[in-house]
Write an enzyme that holds these catalytic residues in place. Structure first.
Site, PDB file in Angstrom:
ATOM      1  N   CYS A 154       1.681  -4.319  -4.549  1.00 51.85           N
ATOM      2  CA  CYS A 154       2.786  -3.369  -4.678  1.00 51.85           C
ATOM      3  C   CYS A 154       2.259  -1.941  -4.737  1.00 51.85           C
ATOM      4  O   CYS A 154       3.003  -0.999  -4.535  1.00 51.85           O
ATOM      5  CB  CYS A 154       3.607  -3.702  -5.915  1.00 51.85           C
ATOM      6  SG  CYS A 154       2.640  -4.298  -7.273  1.00 51.85           S
ATOM      7  N   HIS A 155       0.976  -1.777  -4.984  1.00 52.98           N
ATOM      8  CA  HIS A 155       0.421  -0.420  -5.037  1.00 52.98           C
ATOM      9  C   HIS A 155       0.357   0.174  -3.636  1.00 52.98           C
ATOM     10  O   HIS A 155       0.086   1.333  -3.451  1.00 52.98           O
ATOM     11  CB  HIS A 155      -0.969  -0.468  -5.676  1.00 52.98           C
ATOM     12  CG  HIS A 155      -1.899  -1.403  -5.016  1.00 52.98           C
ATOM     13  ND1 HIS A 155      -2.049  -2.713  -5.439  1.00 52.98           N
ATOM     14  CD2 HIS A 155      -2.699  -1.236  -3.955  1.00 52.98           C
ATOM     15  CE1 HIS A 155      -2.941  -3.277  -4.637  1.00 52.98           C
ATOM     16  NE2 HIS A 155      -3.341  -2.410  -3.724  1.00 52.98           N
TER      17      HIS A 155
ATOM     18  N   TYR B  96       9.200   2.576   0.310  1.00 51.43           N
ATOM     19  CA  TYR B  96      10.287   1.712  -0.170  1.00 51.43           C
ATOM     20  C   TYR B  96      11.339   1.573   0.920  1.00 51.43           C
ATOM     21  O   TYR B  96      11.893   0.501   1.121  1.00 51.43           O
ATOM     22  CB  TYR B  96      10.908   2.311  -1.422  1.00 51.43           C
ATOM     23  CG  TYR B  96       9.963   2.252  -2.583  1.00 51.43           C
ATOM     24  CD1 TYR B  96       9.786   1.066  -3.282  1.00 51.43           C
ATOM     25  CD2 TYR B  96       9.224   3.371  -2.969  1.00 51.43           C
ATOM     26  CE1 TYR B  96       8.921   0.992  -4.339  1.00 51.43           C
ATOM     27  CE2 TYR B  96       8.359   3.305  -4.034  1.00 51.43           C
ATOM     28  CZ  TYR B  96       8.202   2.121  -4.713  1.00 51.43           C
ATOM     29  OH  TYR B  96       7.330   2.042  -5.754  1.00 51.43           O
TER      30      TYR B  96
ATOM     31  N   ASN C 112       8.848  -7.606 -11.440  1.00 48.64           N
ATOM     32  CA  ASN C 112       7.958  -8.678 -11.018  1.00 48.64           C
ATOM     33  C   ASN C 112       6.575  -8.128 -10.705  1.00 48.64           C
ATOM     34  O   ASN C 112       6.052  -8.351  -9.638  1.00 48.64           O
ATOM     35  CB  ASN C 112       8.525  -9.343  -9.769  1.00 48.64           C
ATOM     36  CG  ASN C 112       9.663 -10.261 -10.152  1.00 48.64           C
ATOM     37  OD1 ASN C 112       9.445 -11.355 -10.615  1.00 48.64           O
ATOM     38  ND2 ASN C 112      10.867  -9.805  -9.951  1.00 48.64           N
TER      39      ASN C 112
ATOM     40  N   GLU D 117      -9.068   1.967  -0.709  1.00 46.34           N
ATOM     41  CA  GLU D 117      -8.760   1.190   0.475  1.00 46.34           C
ATOM     42  C   GLU D 117      -8.699   2.066   1.710  1.00 46.34           C
ATOM     43  O   GLU D 117      -8.744   1.601   2.832  1.00 46.34           O
ATOM     44  CB  GLU D 117      -7.444   0.465   0.276  1.00 46.34           C
ATOM     45  CG  GLU D 117      -7.584  -0.596  -0.811  1.00 46.34           C
ATOM     46  CD  GLU D 117      -6.309  -1.363  -0.962  1.00 46.34           C
ATOM     47  OE1 GLU D 117      -5.394  -1.127  -0.184  1.00 46.34           O
ATOM     48  OE2 GLU D 117      -6.238  -2.195  -1.877  1.00 46.34           O
TER      49      GLU D 117
END
Length: 84
Positions: free
Chosen positions: A53-54, A23, A46, A80
């Site tokens: 956003c993960h 962040y 949102n 990933e």
DNA sequence: CATTTGACGCCAA
DNA sequence: TTTGGCGCCAAAT
């Protein structure tokens, strides 16, 4: 519209696969290193599918939260191959 | 318009 | 090392 939130979206969307940002990093990239609060807040309200956003985690190494369950977030990051 | 909330971060104890 | 408290920003209430 070039608001803070839009910048956040742009940065988060720009995150490539296997890449993770905190962040604080996102806030820093958008130009407000102290807006880390707002970053999380914006993503929270949102929760968008087109935004990875993960891939945004905390600086402590904790995955943080997620709108669909942190397990999914961690799972995705593992799949990933994102590293902290 | 004022206050609260929130997926946070850093420092001090 | 862990916990508590403070600071900061944007959106929601």
């Amino acid at each position: 519209m070039k608001t803070f939130s839009d910048k956040v979206y742009a940065v988060v969307k720009n995150i490539k696969r296997g890449k993770t940002l905190t962040y604080k990093q996102v806030a820093n990239l958008v130009g407000s290193p102290k807006a880390y609060r707002a970053v999380g807040n914006i993503l929270n309200k949102n929760y968008n599918q087109n935004i990875p956003c993960h891939r945004v985690t905390r600086s402590d190494g904790a995955p943080g939260g997620y709108n669909r369950g942190r397990k999914l977030k961690v799972q995705r990051l593992k799949e990933e191959g994102a590293r902290l």
